[in-house]
Design an enzyme around this catalytic site. Structure first.
Site, PDB file in Angstrom:
ATOM      1  N   HIS A  13      -0.481   2.858  -5.613  1.00 15.61           N
ATOM      2  CA  HIS A  13      -0.192   1.976  -4.463  1.00 15.61           C
ATOM      3  C   HIS A  13      -1.182   0.816  -4.484  1.00 15.61           C
ATOM      4  O   HIS A  13      -2.346   0.973  -4.136  1.00 15.61           O
ATOM      5  CB  HIS A  13      -0.316   2.745  -3.139  1.00 15.61           C
ATOM      6  N   HIS A  15      -1.726  -3.625  -3.955  1.00 12.81           N
ATOM      7  CA  HIS A  15      -1.315  -5.000  -3.652  1.00 12.81           C
ATOM      8  C   HIS A  15      -2.149  -5.940  -4.519  1.00 12.81           C
ATOM      9  O   HIS A  15      -3.378  -5.877  -4.478  1.00 12.81           O
ATOM     10  CB  HIS A  15      -1.576  -5.349  -2.185  1.00 12.81           C
ATOM     11  N   LYS A  99      10.370   0.271  -1.568  1.00 12.41           N
ATOM     12  CA  LYS A  99       9.370   0.442  -0.520  1.00 12.41           C
ATOM     13  C   LYS A  99      10.010   0.166   0.836  1.00 12.41           C
ATOM     14  O   LYS A  99      10.613  -0.887   1.050  1.00 12.41           O
ATOM     15  CB  LYS A  99       8.203  -0.526  -0.745  1.00 12.41           C
ATOM     16  N   HIS A 136       6.010   3.329   4.248  1.00 11.30           N
ATOM     17  CA  HIS A 136       4.896   3.049   5.158  1.00 11.30           C
ATOM     18  C   HIS A 136       5.242   3.779   6.453  1.00 11.30           C
ATOM     19  O   HIS A 136       6.095   3.330   7.213  1.00 11.30           O
ATOM     20  CB  HIS A 136       4.735   1.542   5.392  1.00 11.30           C
ATOM     21  N   HIS A 174      -0.309   6.171   1.776  1.00 11.63           N
ATOM     22  CA  HIS A 174      -1.599   6.138   2.493  1.00 11.63           C
ATOM     23  C   HIS A 174      -1.609   7.021   3.734  1.00 11.63           C
ATOM     24  O   HIS A 174      -1.691   6.523   4.851  1.00 11.63           O
ATOM     25  CB  HIS A 174      -2.012   4.702   2.820  1.00 11.63           C
ATOM     26  N   ASP A 247      -4.185   1.400  -2.171  1.00 14.89           N
ATOM     27  CA  ASP A 247      -3.780   0.427  -1.145  1.00 14.89           C
ATOM     28  C   ASP A 247      -4.760  -0.744  -1.103  1.00 14.89           C
ATOM     29  O   ASP A 247      -4.941  -1.354  -0.048  1.00 14.89           O
ATOM     30  CB  ASP A 247      -3.644   1.084   0.233  1.00 14.89           C
TER      31      ASP A 247
HETATM   32  C1  NCD Z   1      -1.401  -4.035   3.374  1.00 14.24           C
HETATM   33  C2  NCD Z   1      -1.376  -5.505   2.965  1.00 14.24           C
HETATM   34  O1  NCD Z   1      -2.308  -6.232   3.312  1.00 14.24           O
HETATM   35  O2  NCD Z   1      -0.451  -5.901   2.264  1.00 14.24           O
HETATM   36  N1  NCD Z   1      -2.332  -3.882   4.444  1.00 14.24           N
HETATM   37  C3  NCD Z   1      -2.929  -2.732   4.829  1.00 14.24           C
HETATM   38  O3  NCD Z   1      -3.631  -2.758   5.847  1.00 14.24           O
HETATM   39  N2  NCD Z   1      -2.807  -1.622   4.155  1.00 14.24           N
HETATM   40  C4  NCD Z   1      -0.035  -3.594   3.732  1.00 14.24           C
HETATM   41  C5  NCD Z   1       0.098  -2.096   3.851  1.00 14.24           C
HETATM   42  O4  NCD Z   1       0.076  -1.377   2.856  1.00 14.24           O
HETATM   43  O5  NCD Z   1       0.222  -1.623   4.975  1.00 14.24           O
HETATM   44 ZN    ZN Z   2      -0.237  -0.999   1.060  1.00 18.69          ZN
END
Ligand code: NCD
Ligand code: ZN
Length: 343
Positions: A13, A15, A99, A136, A174, A247
């Site tokens: 996971h 970003h 997702k 999520h 998460h 995450d």
């Molecule tokens: C994530 C993001 O910034 O893209 N933020 C977070 O607080 N985890 C999005 C997500 O996974 O919820």
């Molecule tokens: Zn995330």
């Protein structure tokens, strides 16, 4: 000097954004992880196979020469996702999951799903194609306390999804609560969960006690200590349903340190080091390899990686920020010491 060598891990996971942020962060992940499941919540979101392939190319372009890294692409599920797109995704070797963001639950989730029951035909198609659904798991109801949103989502949506689609592979992303851990443990083998380093290391005091700490703010929000302990137990317990997903969610420092700061912790700079710290505190370093390198790959039906990474017991100070001034990103544990360092 004490070292820990494990099979090269996967981040299930992650970003990485695009543009200048992508080029700032991608090497951090690529030097430790062989593969990562890339979240599709760009602006605009990655909703089609064609967009996912273009995004994959952009990521591969940004990986420094010499690093071997495979992005595992995902598509952002919306109320307008078509059955044809699900079929295309199932046939595309580079797309590994959809997702589901409840609309408004987190960063860039406006295009998410407002009425989950309305997309059941899409979940049916995913089940038929054996495409995993990543969730999520938080309700977005303003009336629901932010610390209860994951627990309530389990009762109001997740239980129903799992009953209606008993063969759909689901990753509850998460997880942050005792209740989510319990739900995943009690569910069939088709349901698993990722756990982040911040939810293993911190409770909500780290966010709010003695001053507000925006770099510990993420969604789902960090919970009280009893939940953290349940997560540590799940991650270190050798149960293949729980695996690594950082995450890591980079935001510009200027967008975190402000009156209304963005949700997301940047952890890719020291992902394995942070997990090693949590596992060591639980006296469970011997469980890190399977959590980081085996269980996620097995769930996604990918071959386990070859090659290894080595961590060394070596105290170092995390920098205040990464990136050039215009893309400055404050990492988790900025200006603090970590006890492990990857070679
Ligand atoms: C994530 C993001 O910034 O893209 N933020 C977070 O607080 N985890 C999005 C997500 O996974 O919820
Ligand atoms: Zn995330």
């Amino acid at each position: 000097m004490k070292t820990l060598t494990i099979t090269r891990p996967d981040d299930l996971h992650l970003h990485v954004r695009n543009g200048a942020v992508l080029t700032t962060v991608i090497a951090h992940t690529a030097r430790q992880f062989a593969r990562a499941v890339i979240m599709p919540n760009l602006k605009p979101p990655v909703t089609t196979v064609a967009q996912a392939l273009a995004y994959r190319d952009e990521i591969l372009q940004a990986v420094p020469v010499g690093l071997d890294f495979t992005p595992l692409m995902t598509l952002y599920l919306t109320a307008s996702t078509t059955l044809a797109e699900i079929q295309k995704a199932a046939e595309c070797e580079y797309v590994h999951a959809f997702k589901l963001y409840p609309a408004g639950a987190t960063t860039n989730s406006d295009a998410g799903v407002a009425d989950i029951k309305a997309i059941y035909p899409l979940l049916e198609a995913m089940q038929q194609h054996d495409l995993p659904l990543l969730i999520h798991g938080e309700v977005t109801d303003d009336a629901c306390d932010i610390f209860d949103r994951e627990r309530v989502f389990i009762d109001t949506s997740l239980t129903d999804i799992s009953r209606n689609f008993p063969d759909l592979r689901i990753v509850v992303e998460h997880v942050t609560t005792t209740e989510a851990v319990q739900f995943v443990q009690d569910a069939g083998d088709n349901i698993a969960a990722t756990i982040t380093p911040q939810h293993l290391l911190f409770n909500r005091n780290a966010l709010l006690a003695g001053g507000i700490r925006p770099h510990h703010y993420c969604l789902p929000i960090i919970k009280r200590e009893s939940h953290r302990l349940a997560l540590v137990k799940a991650a270190t317990g050798g149960n293949p349903k729980f695996f690594l997903g950082t995450d890591s969610a980079p935001h510009l420092t200027s967008l975190k340190e402000t009156a209304c700061g963005c949700a997301g912790c940047y952890s890719a700079h020291a992902a394995l080091e942070l997990y090693a710290e949590a596992f060591e505190r639980a006296d469970a370093l011997d469980k890190l390899e399977a959590f980081a390198s085996f269980y996620g790959a097995d769930f996604y039906r990918l071959p386990r990686n070859s090659g290894t990474v080595t961590l060394q017991k070596n105290v170092w100070k995390v920098p205040a920020a990464y990136g050039e001034d215009s893309v400055s990103i404050t990492p988790l544990k900025a200006n603090e010491e970590l006890g492990w360092k990857s070679l």
